[in-house]
Design a protein around this motif. Structure first.
Motif, PDB file in Angstrom:
ATOM      1  N   MET A  75     -23.634  26.696   9.653  1.00 18.01           N
ATOM      2  CA  MET A  75     -23.077  27.879  10.312  1.00 18.01           C
ATOM      3  C   MET A  75     -22.058  27.486  11.369  1.00 18.01           C
ATOM      4  SD  MET A  75     -24.878  31.050  12.401  1.00 18.01           S
ATOM      5  CE  MET A  75     -25.578  31.860  10.972  1.00 18.01           C
ATOM      6  N   ILE A  76     -22.400  26.494  12.201  1.00 16.63           N
ATOM      7  CA  ILE A  76     -21.457  26.071  13.240  1.00 16.63           C
ATOM      8  C   ILE A  76     -20.249  25.394  12.605  1.00 16.63           C
ATOM      9  CG2 ILE A  76     -22.318  23.756  13.807  1.00 16.63           C
ATOM     10  CD1 ILE A  76     -21.342  26.473  16.348  1.00 16.63           C
ATOM     11  N   ASP A  77     -20.455  24.735  11.463  1.00 18.59           N
ATOM     12  CA  ASP A  77     -19.321  24.134  10.752  1.00 18.59           C
ATOM     13  C   ASP A  77     -18.340  25.205  10.291  1.00 18.59           C
ATOM     14  OD1 ASP A  77     -20.328  21.595  11.076  1.00 18.59           O
ATOM     15  OD2 ASP A  77     -21.206  21.462   9.068  1.00 18.59           O
ATOM     16  N   ARG A  78     -18.881  26.355   9.862  1.00 10.21           N
ATOM     17  CA  ARG A  78     -18.001  27.444   9.429  1.00 10.21           C
ATOM     18  C   ARG A  78     -17.207  28.004  10.610  1.00 10.21           C
ATOM     19  NH1 ARG A  78     -22.645  28.700   6.310  1.00 10.21           N
ATOM     20  NH2 ARG A  78     -23.303  30.317   7.780  1.00 10.21           N
ATOM     21  N   ILE A  79     -17.842  28.028  11.765  1.00  8.84           N
ATOM     22  CA  ILE A  79     -17.180  28.568  12.957  1.00  8.84           C
ATOM     23  C   ILE A  79     -16.107  27.612  13.464  1.00  8.84           C
ATOM     24  CG2 ILE A  79     -17.535  29.226  15.376  1.00  8.84           C
ATOM     25  CD1 ILE A  79     -20.362  30.173  14.513  1.00  8.84           C
ATOM     26  N   THR A  80     -16.432  26.316  13.522  1.00  9.89           N
ATOM     27  CA  THR A  80     -15.488  25.325  14.057  1.00  9.89           C
ATOM     28  C   THR A  80     -14.515  24.811  13.002  1.00  9.89           C
ATOM     29  OG1 THR A  80     -16.938  23.442  13.569  1.00  9.89           O
ATOM     30  CG2 THR A  80     -17.223  24.534  15.708  1.00  9.89           C
ATOM     31  N   LYS A  81     -14.839  25.094  11.717  1.00 11.21           N
ATOM     32  CA  LYS A  81     -14.063  24.549  10.597  1.00 11.21           C
ATOM     33  C   LYS A  81     -13.994  23.024  10.670  1.00 11.21           C
ATOM     34  CE  LYS A  81     -11.317  28.714   9.850  1.00 11.21           C
ATOM     35  NZ  LYS A  81     -12.146  29.582  10.706  1.00 11.21           N
ATOM     36  N   LYS A  82     -15.005  22.441  11.309  1.00 12.66           N
ATOM     37  CA  LYS A  82     -15.135  20.981  11.480  1.00 12.66           C
ATOM     38  C   LYS A  82     -13.942  20.362  12.210  1.00 12.66           C
ATOM     39  CE  LYS A  82     -18.255  20.237   7.565  1.00 12.66           C
ATOM     40  NZ  LYS A  82     -18.556  19.413   6.374  1.00 12.66           N
ATOM     41  N   ASP A  83     -13.255  21.183  12.987  1.00  9.63           N
ATOM     42  CA  ASP A  83     -12.155  20.695  13.819  1.00  9.63           C
ATOM     43  C   ASP A  83     -12.747  19.962  15.024  1.00  9.63           C
ATOM     44  OD1 ASP A  83     -10.266  20.808  16.137  1.00  9.63           O
ATOM     45  OD2 ASP A  83      -8.953  21.762  14.663  1.00  9.63           O
ATOM     46  N   LYS A  84     -12.426  18.686  15.183  1.00 11.18           N
ATOM     47  CA  LYS A  84     -13.043  17.859  16.219  1.00 11.18           C
ATOM     48  C   LYS A  84     -12.799  18.400  17.624  1.00 11.18           C
ATOM     49  CE  LYS A  84     -14.854  14.929  13.394  1.00 11.18           C
ATOM     50  NZ  LYS A  84     -16.333  14.958  13.193  1.00 11.18           N
ATOM     51  N   GLU A  85     -11.627  18.937  17.863  1.00  7.70           N
ATOM     52  CA  GLU A  85     -11.329  19.476  19.192  1.00  7.70           C
ATOM     53  C   GLU A  85     -12.158  20.727  19.485  1.00  7.70           C
ATOM     54  OE1 GLU A  85      -9.583  18.093  21.660  1.00  7.70           O
ATOM     55  OE2 GLU A  85      -9.507  16.411  20.268  1.00  7.70           O
ATOM     56  N   GLU A 122     -15.023  21.388  18.072  1.00  9.40           N
ATOM     57  CA  GLU A 122     -16.399  20.901  18.215  1.00  9.40           C
ATOM     58  C   GLU A 122     -16.654  20.392  19.628  1.00  9.40           C
ATOM     59  OE1 GLU A 122     -16.915  18.024  15.148  1.00  9.40           O
ATOM     60  OE2 GLU A 122     -17.394  19.508  13.597  1.00  9.40           O
ATOM     61  N   LYS A 123     -15.667  19.689  20.199  1.00  8.57           N
ATOM     62  CA  LYS A 123     -15.804  19.183  21.567  1.00  8.57           C
ATOM     63  C   LYS A 123     -15.937  20.335  22.566  1.00  8.57           C
ATOM     64  CE  LYS A 123     -13.306  14.809  20.988  1.00  8.57           C
ATOM     65  NZ  LYS A 123     -12.056  14.070  21.336  1.00  8.57           N
ATOM     66  N   GLN A 124     -15.176  21.408  22.315  1.00 11.83           N
ATOM     67  CA  GLN A 124     -15.248  22.580  23.196  1.00 11.83           C
ATOM     68  C   GLN A 124     -16.632  23.212  23.140  1.00 11.83           C
ATOM     69  OE1 GLN A 124     -12.009  25.290  22.267  1.00 11.83           O
ATOM     70  NE2 GLN A 124     -10.522  23.621  22.245  1.00 11.83           N
ATOM     71  N   PHE A 125     -17.197  23.296  21.942  1.00  8.21           N
ATOM     72  CA  PHE A 125     -18.542  23.854  21.797  1.00  8.21           C
ATOM     73  C   PHE A 125     -19.574  22.953  22.468  1.00  8.21           C
ATOM     74  CE2 PHE A 125     -16.809  26.854  18.831  1.00  8.21           C
ATOM     75  CZ  PHE A 125     -17.719  27.909  18.806  1.00  8.21           C
ATOM     76  N   ALA A 126     -19.422  21.648  22.307  1.00  4.62           N
ATOM     77  CA  ALA A 126     -20.363  20.709  22.926  1.00  4.62           C
ATOM     78  C   ALA A 126     -20.318  20.809  24.444  1.00  4.62           C
ATOM     79  CB  ALA A 126     -20.046  19.287  22.480  1.00  4.62           C
TER      80      ALA A 126
END
Length: 251
Positions: A192-202, A204-208
């Motif tokens: 689910m989070i992969d769908r939201i972030t589209k696996k974009d590393k930047e 993902e960093k913002q979510f982290a």
């Protein structure tokens, strides 16, 4: 060594992916008979669960459909004869749009799955548990059930609703031997989070960075909490939305 979960029956909706899959595996490791429910069949996920589970049943079901949910419970009872634990986890994130731009279709789809779906599951799970005067239900809410999120009006409304529904049902069946709680995950590393972030590393960093602990949670960490809440160690816990979020809502 026999565990308290041995020969008990655990049903998990949304059970072929993410938190649901991790929880199905966790129940299987404890010796429970596992009913894996999902709208879509994932042979790879089911195979990984089946390798661990002593007995596993897969049921394809759309939890927003009352006929399918009723059949889901009937198949469970016909196969295993009882229902001891239920993790009502199936859910969707819906589409990102602010309140005035949220479509009626998105609103209906999100609420029907995330909120109506949990109500329907409990509607048919509880009568089976009442036959034994014992059972535990865990509903999957979210930190979005406790705080607002920009651009997610339907999702946030559905998860707030899950917490209210959980508290109400817990009060109704507190004297019947049935405990009903919710889990409120934070940002968890799942499809689910992969769908939201589209696996974009930047992204993902913002979510982290949203998490005080500085990382995503794991599906296993949520599964462990579900197992504990279903155990006799949590025998005095009911009507509780347990936050498992790395400190997110403490900010």
């Amino acid at each position: 060594m026999e565990t308290p979960f041995k020969n008990k029956v655990a049903l998990i909706t949304g059970g072929t992916s993410g938190i649901g899959k991790a929880t199905a595996i966790a129940f299987a490791k404890k010796g429970a008979k596992v009913v894996v429910v999902d709208k879509n069949e994932d042979s790879e996920a089911l195979s990984s669960i089946k390798k661990i589970a002593e007995k596993m049943l897969f049921i394809q079901c759309d939890v927003s459909n009352s006929t399918e949910v009723k059949l889901m419970i009937e198949k469970t009872i016909a196969t295993f004869g009882r229902l001891d634990y239920a993790f009502n986890n199936a859910g969707i994130e819906g589409r990102v749009a602010i309140t005035t731009d949220c479509s009626e279709e998105n609103w209906d789809n999100t609420l029907n799955t995330n909120l109506k779906g949990i109500w329907l599951c409990m509607k048919y799970e509880i009568p089976e548990m009442l036959k034994h005067h014992k059972g535990v239900i865990i509903n999957c809410a979210s930190v979005a059930g406790l705080v607002g999120f920009y651009g997610s009006p339907a999702y946030v409304a559905s998860k707030h609703g899950v917490i209210g529904l959980t508290k109400t049902a817990a009060l109704e069946y507190a004297k019947e031997g049935i405990r009903i709680n919710a889990v409120c995950p934070g940002v968890i590393d799942t499809p689910m989070i992969d769908r939201i972030t589209k696996k974009d590393k930047e992204i993902e960093k913002q979510f982290a960075k949203m998490e005080p602990v500085g990382r995503f949670g794991s599906a296993d960490e949520i599964a462990n909490a579900v197992i504990w809440m279903c155990s006799d160690e949590a025998s005095f816990v009911t009507g509780h939305p347990m936050v498992i979020d790395g400190g997110f809502v403490a900010q």
